[in-house]
Design an enzyme around this catalytic site. Structure first.
Site, PDB file in Angstrom:
ATOM      1  N   PHE A  50      -6.086  15.036  -4.945  1.00 56.43           N
ATOM      2  CA  PHE A  50      -4.792  15.244  -4.338  1.00 56.43           C
ATOM      3  C   PHE A  50      -3.446  14.971  -4.661  1.00 56.43           C
ATOM      4  CE2 PHE A  50      -7.004  10.773  -3.790  1.00 56.43           C
ATOM      5  CZ  PHE A  50      -5.335   9.672  -3.925  1.00 56.43           C
ATOM      6  N   ASN A  57      -0.175   8.872   5.318  1.00 59.36           N
ATOM      7  CA  ASN A  57      -0.382   7.711   6.245  1.00 59.36           C
ATOM      8  C   ASN A  57       0.700   6.064   6.762  1.00 59.36           C
ATOM      9  OD1 ASN A  57      -0.267   7.092   3.071  1.00 59.36           O
ATOM     10  ND2 ASN A  57      -2.520   6.393   3.127  1.00 59.36           N
ATOM     11  N   GLU A  66       6.457  -1.716  -9.282  1.00 60.13           N
ATOM     12  CA  GLU A  66       7.269  -0.960  -8.418  1.00 60.13           C
ATOM     13  C   GLU A  66       8.857  -1.105  -7.739  1.00 60.13           C
ATOM     14  OE1 GLU A  66       2.449  -0.145  -7.038  1.00 60.13           O
ATOM     15  OE2 GLU A  66       3.792  -1.130  -5.586  1.00 60.13           O
ATOM     16  N   ARG A  89      -0.910  -5.833   3.134  1.00 63.54           N
ATOM     17  CA  ARG A  89      -1.877  -4.285   2.803  1.00 63.54           C
ATOM     18  C   ARG A  89      -2.587  -4.983   4.142  1.00 63.54           C
ATOM     19  NH1 ARG A  89      -2.500  -1.104  -0.976  1.00 63.54           N
ATOM     20  NH2 ARG A  89      -4.376  -0.509   0.039  1.00 63.54           N
ATOM     21  N   HIS A 101       3.404   2.447   1.926  1.00 62.63           N
ATOM     22  CA  HIS A 101       2.711   2.474   0.721  1.00 62.63           C
ATOM     23  C   HIS A 101       2.800   1.129   0.680  1.00 62.63           C
ATOM     24  CE1 HIS A 101       2.017   2.041  -2.561  1.00 62.63           C
ATOM     25  NE2 HIS A 101       3.265   1.063  -3.662  1.00 62.63           N
ATOM     26  N   THR A 109      -6.399   2.975   4.059  1.00 60.32           N
ATOM     27  CA  THR A 109      -5.677   4.097   3.582  1.00 60.32           C
ATOM     28  C   THR A 109      -6.169   5.322   4.180  1.00 60.32           C
ATOM     29  OG1 THR A 109      -6.177   3.377   0.968  1.00 60.32           O
ATOM     30  CG2 THR A 109      -5.388   6.195   1.482  1.00 60.32           C
ATOM     31  N   TYR A 128       3.384   7.300  -8.099  1.00 63.65           N
ATOM     32  CA  TYR A 128       1.591   7.394  -8.240  1.00 63.65           C
ATOM     33  C   TYR A 128       1.146   7.822  -9.606  1.00 63.65           C
ATOM     34  CZ  TYR A 128       1.925   7.079  -3.835  1.00 63.65           C
ATOM     35  OH  TYR A 128       2.267   6.418  -1.886  1.00 63.65           O
ATOM     36  N   LYS A 183       7.189   5.908   4.008  1.00 66.52           N
ATOM     37  CA  LYS A 183       6.797   7.350   3.635  1.00 66.52           C
ATOM     38  C   LYS A 183       7.035   8.681   4.806  1.00 66.52           C
ATOM     39  CE  LYS A 183       2.010   6.174   1.944  1.00 66.52           C
ATOM     40  NZ  LYS A 183       1.230   6.760   1.072  1.00 66.52           N
ATOM     41  N   ARG A 194      -1.269   1.487   9.866  1.00 69.18           N
ATOM     42  CA  ARG A 194      -1.894   3.172   9.707  1.00 69.18           C
ATOM     43  C   ARG A 194      -3.028   2.856  10.474  1.00 69.18           C
ATOM     44  NH1 ARG A 194      -3.402   2.147   3.845  1.00 69.18           N
ATOM     45  NH2 ARG A 194      -1.336   3.042   2.081  1.00 69.18           N
TER      46      ARG A 194
HETATM   47  P1  ADP Z   1      -3.611   2.905  -0.641  1.00 66.27           P
HETATM   48  O1  ADP Z   1      -1.882   3.631  -0.455  1.00 66.27           O
HETATM   49  O2  ADP Z   1      -4.094   2.404   0.417  1.00 66.27           O
HETATM   50  O3  ADP Z   1      -3.668   1.944  -1.397  1.00 66.27           O
HETATM   51  P2  ADP Z   1      -3.907   5.160  -3.188  1.00 66.27           P
HETATM   52  O4  ADP Z   1      -3.765   3.612  -3.784  1.00 66.27           O
HETATM   53  O5  ADP Z   1      -6.068   4.926  -3.014  1.00 66.27           O
HETATM   54  O6  ADP Z   1      -4.241   4.071  -0.736  1.00 66.27           O
HETATM   55  O7  ADP Z   1      -4.190   6.520  -2.525  1.00 66.27           O
HETATM   56  C1  ADP Z   1      -2.997   6.049  -2.591  1.00 66.27           C
HETATM   57  C2  ADP Z   1      -1.810   7.194  -1.596  1.00 66.27           C
HETATM   58  O8  ADP Z   1      -2.654   8.681  -1.876  1.00 66.27           O
HETATM   59  C3  ADP Z   1      -2.580   7.150  -0.613  1.00 66.27           C
HETATM   60  O9  ADP Z   1      -2.240   6.136   0.814  1.00 66.27           O
HETATM   61  C4  ADP Z   1      -2.486   8.131   0.469  1.00 66.27           C
HETATM   62  O10 ADP Z   1      -1.063   8.771   0.422  1.00 66.27           O
HETATM   63  C5  ADP Z   1      -2.580   8.939  -0.770  1.00 66.27           C
HETATM   64  N1  ADP Z   1      -4.286   9.504  -0.596  1.00 66.27           N
HETATM   65  C6  ADP Z   1      -5.304   8.932  -0.822  1.00 66.27           C
HETATM   66  N2  ADP Z   1      -6.594   8.775  -0.906  1.00 66.27           N
HETATM   67  C7  ADP Z   1      -6.485  10.498  -0.762  1.00 66.27           C
HETATM   68  C8  ADP Z   1      -7.282  11.519  -0.056  1.00 66.27           C
HETATM   69  N3  ADP Z   1      -8.716  11.162  -0.026  1.00 66.27           N
HETATM   70  N4  ADP Z   1      -6.810  12.220   0.254  1.00 66.27           N
HETATM   71  C9  ADP Z   1      -4.917  12.652   0.255  1.00 66.27           C
HETATM   72  N5  ADP Z   1      -4.182  12.022   0.066  1.00 66.27           N
HETATM   73  C10 ADP Z   1      -4.816  10.850  -0.439  1.00 66.27           C
HETATM   74 MG    MG Z   2      -2.541   1.929  -3.843  1.00 64.19          MG
END
Ligand code: ADP
Ligand code: MG
Length: 167
Positions: free
Chosen positions: A86, A141, A155, A114, A144, A120, A78, A38, A131
Site C-alpha cells: 500500500f 483513517n 518524527e 494511540r 497518524h 488502524t 513513511y 490526515k 478512527r
Molecule cells: P498506524 O497508523 O495505525 O500506526 P501503520 O503504521 O501500520 O498503522 O500504517 C501506516 C498507515 O498506512 C496507516 O495509518 C494507514 O493510513 C496506511 N495503511 C496501513 N495498512 C494499510 C492497508 N492494509 N491498506 C491501505 N493503507 C494502509
Molecule cells: Mg504506524
C-alpha cells in the site's frame, strides 16, 4: 548555625498521586508525541473536532501547523512502509490535500494518543476512538500517531524546530 539548618527542603510533588514512589513523589511520564491530522479529515473540516478529542483527554497541543506535504516528505516519513503493497497509495493519499502536523504533550502521551486514535482499520477501532468516529477506511483513517517515544522524537524533529514547540 549547623549544616542541618541549611539542608534544602525536598522538591514538592507537582500534584498528589494515587501511587507515590518510595519517597512519596509522583511517578509521572510527561511525554511528547507526534500527530498528523490526515487529508481525509482536513477535507471534511474535522480539525477542530479531532483536536477536541485530544484536549478533552488531557493532551495539550504544544505545536501545530497546517502544511501540504511534498512527495519526498511523505515518502521519507513513511519510509518504514516502503516495501508494503500500500506504500504508493499511502504516499498519494498523504499528499492529496493539506495535513495538520502537531506535537501533543501529556502523561504517557505516546500510548494515550494511540488509545485515542483506535485501531488502524476503523472497522476494528473501539467505540469513541478518533478512527471509529471519523475515519473513512483503513488508508484514509484521519490521524497518524507515533508508536514509540523514540519514533516520536524522530518524527517531531522532522517537522518542527525546537523553538516552535511551546508548552
Ligand atoms: P498506524 O497508523 O495505525 O500506526 P501503520 O503504521 O501500520 O498503522 O500504517 C501506516 C498507515 O498506512 C496507516 O495509518 C494507514 O493510513 C496506511 N495503511 C496501513 N495498512 C494499510 C492497508 N492494509 N491498506 C491501505 N493503507 C494502509
Ligand atoms: Mg504506524
Amino acid at each position: 548555625m549547623t549544616r542541618q539548618g541549611l539542608r534544602k527542603p525536598p522538591i514538592p510533588p507537582i500534584r498528589p498521586l494515587p501511587f507515590p514512589d518510595i519517597q512519596g513523589f509522583a511517578i509521572m511520564a510527561i511525554e511528547h508525541t507526534f500527530s498528523i491530522i490526515k487529508p481525509d479529515a482536513t477535507r471534511r473540516n474535522l480539525t477542530g473536532k479531532i483536536n477536541a478529542v485530544f484536549e478533552e483527554a488531557g493532551l495539550r497541543i504544544v505545536a501545530q501547523k497546517r502544511i501540504h506535504m511534498s512527495p519526498a516528505q511523505a515518502e521519507s516519513f513513511y519510509g518504514v512502509h516502503r516495501e508494503r503493497p500500500f506504500f504508493k497509495d499511502l504516499v498519494s493519499f498523504m499528499i492529496s490535500g493539506p495535513v495538520v502536523v502537531q506535537v501533543l504533550e501529556g502523561e504517557n502521551a505516546v500510548a494515550r494518543n494511540r488509545e485515542l486514535m483506535g485501531a488502524t482499520n476503523p472497522a476494528n477501532a473501539a467505540p469513541g476512538t478518533i478512527r471509529k468516529l471519523f475515519a473513512e477506511n483503513i488508508e484514509a483513517n484521519s490521524v497518524h500517531g507515533s508508536d514509540s517515544a523514540e519514533n516520536a522524537a524522530i518524527e517531531i524533529a522532522y517537522f518542527f524546530a525546537g523553538s516552535e514547540i511551546v508548552g
